[in-house]
Scaffold this active site. Structure first.
Site, PDB file in Angstrom:
ATOM      1  N   GLY A 125       0.766  -1.245   0.000  1.00  0.00           N
ATOM      2  CA  GLY A 125       0.000   0.000   0.000  1.00  0.00           C
ATOM      3  C   GLY A 125       0.794   1.291   0.000  1.00  0.00           C
ATOM      4  N   ASN A 138      -4.467   2.166 -13.372  1.00  0.00           N
ATOM      5  CA  ASN A 138      -3.547   1.294 -12.635  1.00  0.00           C
ATOM      6  C   ASN A 138      -2.129   1.811 -12.812  1.00  0.00           C
ATOM      7  OD1 ASN A 138      -2.622  -1.085 -11.255  1.00  0.00           O
ATOM      8  ND2 ASN A 138      -2.055  -1.969 -13.244  1.00  0.00           N
ATOM      9  N   HIS A 154       1.901   0.367 -12.996  1.00  0.00           N
ATOM     10  CA  HIS A 154       2.632  -0.884 -13.211  1.00  0.00           C
ATOM     11  C   HIS A 154       4.125  -0.576 -13.318  1.00  0.00           C
ATOM     12  CE1 HIS A 154       3.120  -5.035 -14.434  1.00  0.00           C
ATOM     13  NE2 HIS A 154       3.944  -4.611 -15.378  1.00  0.00           N
TER      14      HIS A 154
HETATM   15  C1  GRF Z   1       3.777  -1.347  -7.315  1.00  0.00           C
HETATM   16  O1  GRF Z   1       5.028  -1.731  -7.846  1.00  0.00           O
HETATM   17  C2  GRF Z   1       2.789  -1.100  -8.418  1.00  0.00           C
HETATM   18  O2  GRF Z   1       3.363  -0.517  -9.548  1.00  0.00           O
HETATM   19  C3  GRF Z   1       2.296  -2.484  -8.718  1.00  0.00           C
HETATM   20  O3  GRF Z   1       2.219  -3.111  -7.460  1.00  0.00           O
HETATM   21  C4  GRF Z   1       3.148  -2.506  -6.571  1.00  0.00           C
HETATM   22  C5  GRF Z   1       2.397  -2.040  -5.362  1.00  0.00           C
HETATM   23  O4  GRF Z   1       3.240  -1.518  -4.377  1.00  0.00           O
HETATM   24  N1  GRF Z   1       1.049  -2.464  -9.430  1.00  0.00           N
HETATM   25  P1  GRF Z   1       2.593  -0.826  -3.106  1.00  0.00           P
HETATM   26  O5  GRF Z   1       1.652  -1.851  -2.489  1.00  0.00           O
HETATM   27  O6  GRF Z   1       1.845   0.385  -3.566  1.00  0.00           O
HETATM   28  O7  GRF Z   1       3.715  -0.487  -2.201  1.00  0.00           O
END
Ligand code: GRF
Length: 191
Positions: A15, A110, A112
């Site tokens: 998160g 989203n 990524h």
């Molecule tokens: C991030 O690397 C995001 O790009 C991907 O999942 C990860 C989530 O990280 N979709 P966090 O839970 O926000 O620290």
């Protein structure tokens, strides 16, 4: 421009992107309120982050429902109760289905950790390292029914010639938060 857009942020784990977006909403860098944190892994660390920021949390497991459709209908009911008008996925480890896609057309995004369309799916950073790429990156994109496949909104490139995951991973994550904040700030102003 929508005044006080109401966001839901979906996350499954840590998160950090959730928290970055939520804080940006709280201090006005994003013209929105985070109305709900949706988490499909009850007890995940993101739920603690949300509670600390006084953001309501919806915790539910897809497997408690007879189908993905029913699971998403339960989420949609809550989104409607909270008058949510835009959804950000932030480490939400599921493909979004028709129930949510049809209710929020062009309103689900989203983030990524790769330069899409390269390296969709799980462990994008590991995939890119294994491939030996020299330019890594982060992408914010619209969500459709494919895995990390919707139209690209913004990207940042991260040149890196090494092969250490320990070194690279924090670099990638450090680029995620500002890109996601800046992108969502623009999107909600154009709703
Ligand atoms: C991030 O690397 C995001 O790009 C991907 O999942 C990860 C989530 O990280 N979709 P966090 O839970 O926000 O620290």
């Amino acid at each position: 421009m929508t005044m006080n857009c109401r966001l839901a942020i979906f996350a499954s784990g840590n998160g950090s992107n959730f928290e970055a977006l939520a804080k940006a909403c709280i201090d006005g860098r994003i013209n929105a309120t985070v109305a709900l944190c949706v988490c499909d892994h009850p007890g995940a660390y993101v739920t603690e982050r949300a509670k600390k920021l006084n953001i309501p949390v919806l915790e539910l497991r897809q497997k408690s429902f007879p189908s993905k459709k029913e699971y998403e209908k339960a989420i949609l009911d809550e989104l409607r109760k909270e008058n949510v008008d835009f959804i950000c996925l932030a480490g939400y480890m599921r493909i979004v289905g028709d129930v949510l896609l049809n209710a929020y057309v062009d309103r689900i995004v989203n983030i990524h950790p790769s330069l899409l369309p390269a390296f969709p799916g799980i462990d994008a950073i590991g995939q890119a390292l294994k491939y030996g790429v020299k330019v890594f990156g982060v992408t914010v994109h619209y969500v459709d029914h494919t895995l990390d496949g919707g139209k690209i909104i913004s990207q940042v490139a991260i040149p890196y010639e090494g092969n250490s995951r320990e070194e690279l991973e924090p670099m990638v994550h450090a680029h995620e938060h500002p890109l996601y904040i800046e992108t969502v700030a623009k999107l909600v102003n154009n709703l």
